[in-house]
Write an enzyme that holds these catalytic residues in place. Structure first.
Site, PDB file in Angstrom:
ATOM      1  N   ASP B 106      44.522  56.835 -44.950  1.00 40.68           N
ATOM      2  CA  ASP B 106      44.579  55.981 -45.912  1.00 40.68           C
ATOM      3  C   ASP B 106      43.717  56.379 -47.018  1.00 40.68           C
ATOM      4  OD1 ASP B 106      42.113  55.294 -45.097  1.00 40.68           O
ATOM      5  OD2 ASP B 106      42.517  53.303 -44.207  1.00 40.68           O
ATOM      6  N   ASP B 280      51.328  50.692 -39.138  1.00 40.99           N
ATOM      7  CA  ASP B 280      49.944  50.913 -38.349  1.00 40.99           C
ATOM      8  C   ASP B 280      49.036  49.570 -38.281  1.00 40.99           C
ATOM      9  OD1 ASP B 280      48.904  51.059 -41.331  1.00 40.99           O
ATOM     10  OD2 ASP B 280      47.334  50.807 -40.283  1.00 40.99           O
ATOM     11  N   CYS B 318      55.836  47.383 -16.494  1.00 41.79           N
ATOM     12  CA  CYS B 318      55.189  48.170 -17.319  1.00 41.79           C
ATOM     13  C   CYS B 318      54.656  49.574 -16.690  1.00 41.79           C
ATOM     14  CB  CYS B 318      54.059  47.689 -17.913  1.00 41.79           C
ATOM     15  SG  CYS B 318      53.045  48.840 -19.171  1.00 41.79           S
ATOM     16  N   CYS B 320      52.170  51.660 -17.567  1.00 40.93           N
ATOM     17  CA  CYS B 320      50.708  52.041 -18.072  1.00 40.93           C
ATOM     18  C   CYS B 320      49.780  52.181 -16.816  1.00 40.93           C
ATOM     19  CB  CYS B 320      50.433  51.360 -19.036  1.00 40.93           C
ATOM     20  SG  CYS B 320      49.367  49.875 -18.629  1.00 40.93           S
ATOM     21  N   CYS B 323      48.720  48.631 -15.517  1.00 38.35           N
ATOM     22  CA  CYS B 323      49.647  47.701 -14.695  1.00 38.35           C
ATOM     23  C   CYS B 323      50.119  48.583 -13.509  1.00 38.35           C
ATOM     24  CB  CYS B 323      50.934  47.527 -15.732  1.00 38.35           C
ATOM     25  SG  CYS B 323      50.720  46.504 -16.977  1.00 38.35           S
ATOM     26  N   HIS B 349      46.856  49.638 -22.151  1.00 40.14           N
ATOM     27  CA  HIS B 349      48.177  48.691 -21.934  1.00 40.14           C
ATOM     28  C   HIS B 349      48.646  48.392 -23.465  1.00 40.14           C
ATOM     29  CE1 HIS B 349      50.902  45.821 -20.631  1.00 40.14           C
ATOM     30  NE2 HIS B 349      50.559  45.263 -21.615  1.00 40.14           N
TER      31      HIS B 349
END
Lengths: 389, 389
Positions: B106, B280, B318, B320, B323, B349
């Site tokens: 940015d 974002d 999930c 990840c 999980c 996660h």
């Protein structure tokens, strides 16, 4: 799908026992393997500390990647939060924290002394208040063993009293003898648990006679392993090494010997040189969070401004993620910025360094060159950190 | 060994350009690819925020594993610490933070407004004091572009002013017109940088006419991509969606459209539905640190006592690490215990969830079924979290 752990424990009958094989010695240094249903532990072994069901700032897979065969869990912390009964209901500590390999748990006694308030000691055990919520708890040999069973610990430690040093010989003797009575109660409470081990803990302060008496008492009870307790409590390295010059020899040759709460890299090397097989310490992980880094060439304080423009790794010969992927300048920046990645990377590096140290020692003992290893270890440290750019 | 990035940028001449291809649409939703010398960005894309050269509590390899093609870096933070000049001397931001893929930075303007003190705005730029050490800095379009070049940013943002809403129409117009003059100065300062992109930022508050005027000014200057700025600053989802009903259509069809600082999962779905290609937000990482977890079935607060005995994962579907390997009970325990692994697992996660959401949207647009995706998305959320056990 068959659970690999199930296979390990049920199909391979050979693996169901807890056992210790001594493979080689070099001077007093010993190279061995502790076999458990959850995997082998190469000794000399360093056990990272997973206090509250996590080695702080590390995922378990990363701890394993550093070379750790076994973790230590703290009974005191876990009994208070989330509680042993809760962990038991959830399938045990291994499953809870996602670490399938062996776990050793301490008895809780040491941390009752260092963390809890309003302690009241008796022959039965100790009453104390939780440092978290002030709740009252009673820890006895029987309750400590019960908690460690609920956690599913592979190596359970006897409940003992660890008196702070310096203390008078009478007090050391009184405390040691009570700990030996507690060791007997711990043995009875543990019962028969194939594949699991109960370790006795030698006490007796710095006194050779009391240490011998304690060792004899433990051997008469009989344990799968023996710890040298009551050291690393402020007595200094020289006093500790003086005790280690005789204490391990008082313990059985054919069982693992565990020095509790040690230590700095040179403490570890000195302990292995004196016949110690296992150690644990919060130092690599705690130091990782405070910016203190262990390298072959000694300690580096990453917060020091000398690192802020330094493109070099912490240690050019280290293969950990912090050294492979980041400059000292980056590590300095994220430490100064209080970024979590700083704790993650520096802890990883420190644990990697400690495990590499153990590997180098094991390799040296295998070829009976431990004295050469020691000479190189001290020579590299004497170099000090690389010169600033 | 040949450096893979060198190969990518030097051997494959085709890849040296910054370009955008639109592959498919479904309603107003767009599916595309931004090609850069550092790799492709699949759009719609969600960019995790790596404020101070780290996505908090994550290693870059883990961020990549969640599916992120590009990160966002904050010019304001990096210019103050460790400074752009330092990062340049160390080889640029990608090398510094060990992320070889694209980085968008940015301009710093937004955070000067939200974090710095003693701001003084003029046509030239803005004077401010660092929130870290009180040091004085001057940020102008030219200096912002210079900093972003020093960082080595792949996608550079124009320096603009983002007025807080609500504000009067006159103030919005004045501010937007100054931002358009700054956009022109940014374009001149950026110069010709093959393989790198400069994005213009549309302003104009909630007003369609001012937004149109801003879009026209930007198109006349010409950019490699266009951001919708000045939203997600407290106006609420309805007002934001009202603007997104017209603002993306005012921008070129054949360039990526970036909605800055957005947002919650339903903000993201609504923005993609309205023709946004990039977004974002700090939300997945920040929420990870405060125990707020995003799942298909809405938000879960892991600190809630209902989780303390729950053996189930956060989301059974999930994949990840949080999980796959841990119960809600464990995640509750480590959050309550202030353990770093809590931030690590919950951030992982959340980032995984956000990237999965983007993947599902991309797949739906590919087969022109975005309306079906939206229906499923809202239906699953309407279920709410699984019932307590």
């Amino acid at each position: 799908m068959l659970d690999p752990l199930w296979c390990l424990t049920h199909v391979n009958g050979m693996k169901q026992k807890f056992s210790f094989q001594l493979h080689a010695t070099s001077g007093k240094a010993r190279r061995g393997t502790i076999s458990t249903p959850r995997g082998d532990i190469r000794t000399p072994a360093f056990m990272p500390v997973g206090t509250a069901a996590t080695v702080k700032a590390m995922l378990p897979g990363s701890v394993r990647e550093t070379g750790a065969d076994i973790l230590l869990g703290n009974t005191y912390h876990l009994m208070l939060r989330p509680t042993a009964e809760r962990i038991d209901h959830l399938g045990g500590l291994h499953k809870f924290m996602n670490w399938e390999r062996p776990i050793l748990t301490d008895s809780g006694g040491f941390q009752v002394m260092s963390l809890a308030s309003l302690r009241k000691m008796s022959e039965d055990g100790v009453m104390f208040k939780s440092h978290i919520d002030g709740s009252k708890h009673h820890l006895t040999p029987e309750r400590s063993i019960e908690i460690q069973k609920l956690l599913g610990s592979d190596i359970v430690m006897c409940f003992d009293e660890c008196p702070a040093l310096p203390a008078g010989l009478d007090e050391i003797a009184r405390s040691m003898r009570m700990s030996m009575r507690w060791a007997e109660r711990s043995r009875v409470a543990f019962g028969d648990r194939p594949g699991h081990a109960l370790f006795g803990i030698q006490q007796g302060g710095l006194d050779q006679g009391l240490r011998a008496e304690s060792a004899l008492a433990l051997k008469n009870i009989g344990f799968e392993g023996y710890a040298v307790g009551g050291l690393a409590v402020g007595e200094g390295q020289k006093a500790m090494f003086d005790v280690l010059d005789f204490a391990p020899d008082q313990l059985p040759l054919d069982k693992p010997r565990y020095l509790m709460g040690v230590g700095k890299p040179d403490d570890i090397v000195g302990a292995v040189a004196r016949g110690i097989d296992m150690m644990d310490c919060v130092l690599p992980s705690r130091s990782g969070r405070t910016g203190q880094v262990f390298t072959r060439r000694g300690v580096v304080n990453i917060k020091n401004a000398r690192h802020q423009d330094d493109p070099r790794p912490l240690d050019e010969f280290c293969s950990c993620p912090a050294c492979s992927n980041y400059s000292r300048a980056y590590l300095h920046h994220v430490f100064r910025s209080h970024e979590i990645i700083s704790s993650m990377l520096l802890t990883w590096h420190n644990l990697h360094y400690f495990q590499e140290l153990m590997r180098l020692m094991r390799d040296a003992i295998d070829i009976d060159s431990f004295a050469d290893f020691q000479a190189r270890f001290y020579a590299e440290r004497a170099l000090g950190d690389v010169e600033p750019l």
